[in-house]
Design an enzyme around this catalytic site. Structure first.
Site, short mmCIF file in Angstrom:
data_model
loop_
_atom_site.label_atom_id
_atom_site.label_comp_id
_atom_site.label_asym_id
_atom_site.label_seq_id
_atom_site.Cartn_x
_atom_site.Cartn_y
_atom_site.Cartn_z
N GLY A 63 0.70 -1.12 -0.04
CA GLY A 63 -0.15 -0.11 -0.15
C GLY A 63 0.82 1.20 -0.14
O GLY A 63 1.99 1.30 0.25
N CYS A 90 5.29 -6.19 1.70
CA CYS A 90 5.65 -4.53 1.93
C CYS A 90 4.70 -4.08 2.80
O CYS A 90 5.09 -4.21 3.95
CB CYS A 90 5.32 -4.06 0.40
SG CYS A 90 6.27 -2.35 0.32
N TYR A 91 3.89 -3.13 2.53
CA TYR A 91 3.21 -2.40 3.70
C TYR A 91 2.47 -3.55 4.51
O TYR A 91 2.21 -3.29 5.98
CB TYR A 91 2.07 -1.31 3.03
CG TYR A 91 1.26 -0.65 4.00
CD1 TYR A 91 1.57 0.40 4.57
CD2 TYR A 91 0.10 -1.37 4.64
CE1 TYR A 91 0.98 1.31 5.52
CE2 TYR A 91 -0.64 -0.49 5.74
CZ TYR A 91 -0.43 0.64 5.92
OH TYR A 91 -1.27 1.35 7.02
N HIS A 177 8.26 -7.25 -3.83
CA HIS A 177 6.78 -7.42 -4.24
C HIS A 177 7.05 -8.77 -5.20
O HIS A 177 7.38 -8.73 -6.20
CB HIS A 177 6.43 -6.49 -5.31
CG HIS A 177 5.67 -5.21 -4.41
ND1 HIS A 177 4.59 -5.11 -4.01
CD2 HIS A 177 6.45 -4.09 -4.18
CE1 HIS A 177 4.35 -3.98 -3.19
NE2 HIS A 177 5.40 -3.38 -3.27
N GLU A 179 4.75 -10.47 -6.58
CA GLU A 179 3.57 -10.54 -7.61
C GLU A 179 3.95 -9.98 -8.83
O GLU A 179 3.21 -10.46 -9.85
CB GLU A 179 2.38 -10.00 -7.07
CG GLU A 179 2.21 -8.62 -6.89
CD GLU A 179 2.89 -8.08 -5.54
OE1 GLU A 179 2.68 -6.69 -5.34
OE2 GLU A 179 3.49 -8.79 -4.83
N ASP A 235 -16.51 -9.06 -22.86
CA ASP A 235 -16.90 -9.08 -21.44
C ASP A 235 -18.33 -9.21 -21.43
O ASP A 235 -18.74 -9.99 -20.97
CB ASP A 235 -16.53 -7.85 -20.71
CG ASP A 235 -15.07 -7.77 -20.81
OD1 ASP A 235 -14.50 -8.69 -20.98
OD2 ASP A 235 -14.66 -6.43 -20.60
N LYS A 377 -9.19 -10.18 -17.05
CA LYS A 377 -9.75 -10.33 -18.48
C LYS A 377 -9.19 -11.76 -19.00
O LYS A 377 -10.11 -12.68 -19.63
CB LYS A 377 -8.82 -9.29 -19.47
CG LYS A 377 -9.14 -9.63 -20.80
CD LYS A 377 -10.69 -9.07 -21.17
CE LYS A 377 -10.65 -7.64 -21.14
NZ LYS A 377 -12.13 -7.31 -21.74
#
Length: 521
Positions: A63, A90-91, A177, A179, A235, A377
């Site tokens: 964050g 992280c945060y 991070h 990710e 979508d 997506k």
């Protein structure tokens, strides 16, 4: 802040407390890729509510705040007493460590970007990670452990607690991070947490989501009717197919010709859905009303607001003659929700108004049904394949809800729209002919509100500039500009300038997301 708990499509879940990181959604996506269902929840969720999800583990996202700032997001400390493994990123690492008795200080040397990580304990969370590896950092604070409650698993030159575990609790933290793709072995870190530490099975599949969402839609709608806005994009197409599976003839799809469509779009949609899918499809020509609403409007947010309002008016008119229709279905995806500032995590910034999310008036008159709002997506494409949709629909590039209005920068007029349609058609033809369409995530033309000097024949021209945009991405939360072959770009420029009257200059957009967005408006 209220916390809406999601309806879970699987009995194995790892919830993520979203503290506002723009990459929090990537964590969920990475976890789902490993066959473990993950969903983002508000950071102020109570331990009791979180326990009701029966999590196998919990992840705390990064964050932008500092934990010692007034009003900084916090977590219920009882979450750390649930007895399930917790991974702070992280945060998320800092806020948990602070609750565990550590101090958080402003770092002498901030770390943003790539850093070299040294592994001290190549087991557990960091098993099978090279002793020296690259990670992506984004922090200005660091953890200080005076009480010796933490075991350092890895460090960098300026961060002694780059990865930690608690001595007595199942808590783990990483200052980097895992990710993002800039951390090459980040997926292995998440995989170690999910399977070695949380003992997840990893057997969640898209068919599980389809079954659970079908049941949820049936329960929500009951014997009522649903009206679905169908654009022909992936979508709305997947949304319509899922709803047709769930409620059958009680679904009415409405395709609105708003005058902002690509070339031949209306005919394509009618052919695909009325002729091949046997859906109850209504086609409404409201182009005059939309273009009248947009006359003289140049502000992109105002464009979106007016288009969203007119869409709702059209839906209301169409629903008025349908008995029992109480629901409006939309193909809203999770990135739409986050970028509109309407995510259930509640702390993400409002990047843009999406007409499916942020542009709807308060007196909507329908209850919303958004069966895809927790999917990315690429997951929607997988769901479309499970539903049996043809490849040409599943792999269509995204098209914005407001249509060409947000690609016609500045005032929207019939003449400018026609120029843009012709440029866009040439771009798509050439990209498809080059065999690159499936390799690219999104490609389109943008008509700019500037004119440039040119020379055609023996005369001077002063005409429009068109920008071409092509990006590559997996999740549409981040994207990089595509390195199209120079020969293709040259051919595109030549065709557009020679074939489209009113254009004498073509430029190529080399901006990534972030800092730019994919669309120009």
């Amino acid at each position: 802040m209220t916390t809406d708990l999601p309806t879970l499509p699987h009995d194995e879940v790892v919830p993520i407390l979203d503290f506002g990181s723009q990459t929090a959604q990537l964590i969920a996506r990475r976890v789902r890729e490993e066959g473990v269902y993950s969903t983002l929840v508000a950071p102020d969720i109570s331990a009791h509510a979180l326990a009701a999800l029966k999590p196998r583990g919990v992840i705390l996202s990064g964050g932008p705040a500092s934990v010692y700032e007034p009003g900084a997001p916090d977590l219920d400390p009882a979450i750390l007493d649930l007895g399930v493994p917790v991974l702070g990123i992280c945060y998320g690492m800092q806020v948990a460590c602070r609750r565990l008795g550590c101090a958080i200080d402003r770092a002498d040397a901030r770390e943003f970007g790539r850093a070299s990580l040294r592994i001290h304990d190549p087991s557990g969370l960091l098993a099978a990670i090279p002793e020296r590896t690259t990670v992506w950092m984004s922090h200005g604070d660091q953890v200080r452990d005076d009480a010796g409650a933490l075991v350092a698993l890895a460090s960098t030159d300026t961060c002694p607690f780059a990865a930690v575990r608690h001595r007595d609790r199942p808590f783990f933290g990483v200052q980097f991070h895992p990710e993002v793709t800039h951390t090459p072995h980040g997926v292995e870190v998440l995989r170690n947490f999910l399977f070695d530490i949380c003992r997840c099975r990893g057997d969640w599949k898209m068919t599980d989501f389809l079954e659970s969402e079908t049941r949820r839609v049936r329960d929500r709608v009951g014997d009522g009717g649903v009206i679905c806005g169908l654009s022909g994009g992936v979508d709305s197409s997947v949304c319509a197919a899922l709803l047709a599976r769930a409620i059958g003839p009680r679904l009415t799809c409405v395709f609105v010709d708003n005058g902002l469509l690509r070339k031949n779009e209306r005919a394509l949609v009618e052919s695909a859905f009325r002729d091949h899918f046997n859906l109850n499809l209504r086609v409404v020509d409201a182009s005059g009303a939309f273009l009248e609403d947009l006359a003289g409007v140049t502000d992109p947010q105002e464009k979106r607001r007016r288009i969203g309002t007119r869409f709702v008016d059209v839906f209301k008119e169409q629903a008025a003659g349908l008995e029992g229709v109480r629901f409006l279905a939309q193909g809203t995806l999770y990135p739409d929700v986050i970028e509109s500032g309407h995510g259930h995590a509640g702390v993400s910034a409002n990047i843009k108004i999406h007409h499916n999310v942020g542009g709807l008036p308060a007196d909507l008159g329908f209850e919303l049904v958004e069966p895809l709002r927790d999917l990315f997506k690429d997951e929607v494409r997988k769901l479309g394949a499970v539903l049996g949709l043809p490849d040409q629909l599943i792999w269509r590039h995204p098209f914005p809800g407001p249509g060409l209005a947000v690609r016609c920068v500045g005032e929207v007029t019939p003449d400018r729209l026609e120029v843009l349609r012709e440029c866009d058609e040439i771009l798509l033809e050439e990209v498809i002919a080059a065999g690159l369409y499936r390799q690219l995530s999104q490609v389109f033309a943008v008509l700019l509100p500037v004119r440039s000097v040119g020379v055609m024949g023996d005369g001077r021209t002063y005409e429009s500039v068109v920008a071409l945009r092509a990006v590559e991405t997996q999740d549409f939360m981040t994207a990089d500009w595509a390195r199209l072959p120079h020969e293709l770009l040259a051919g595109l420029s030549n065709r557009i300038i020679n074939e489209v009257r009113g254009v004498n200059r073509v430029v190529y957009d080399v901006s990534s997301k972030p800092p730019a967005t994919i669309e120009w408006e």
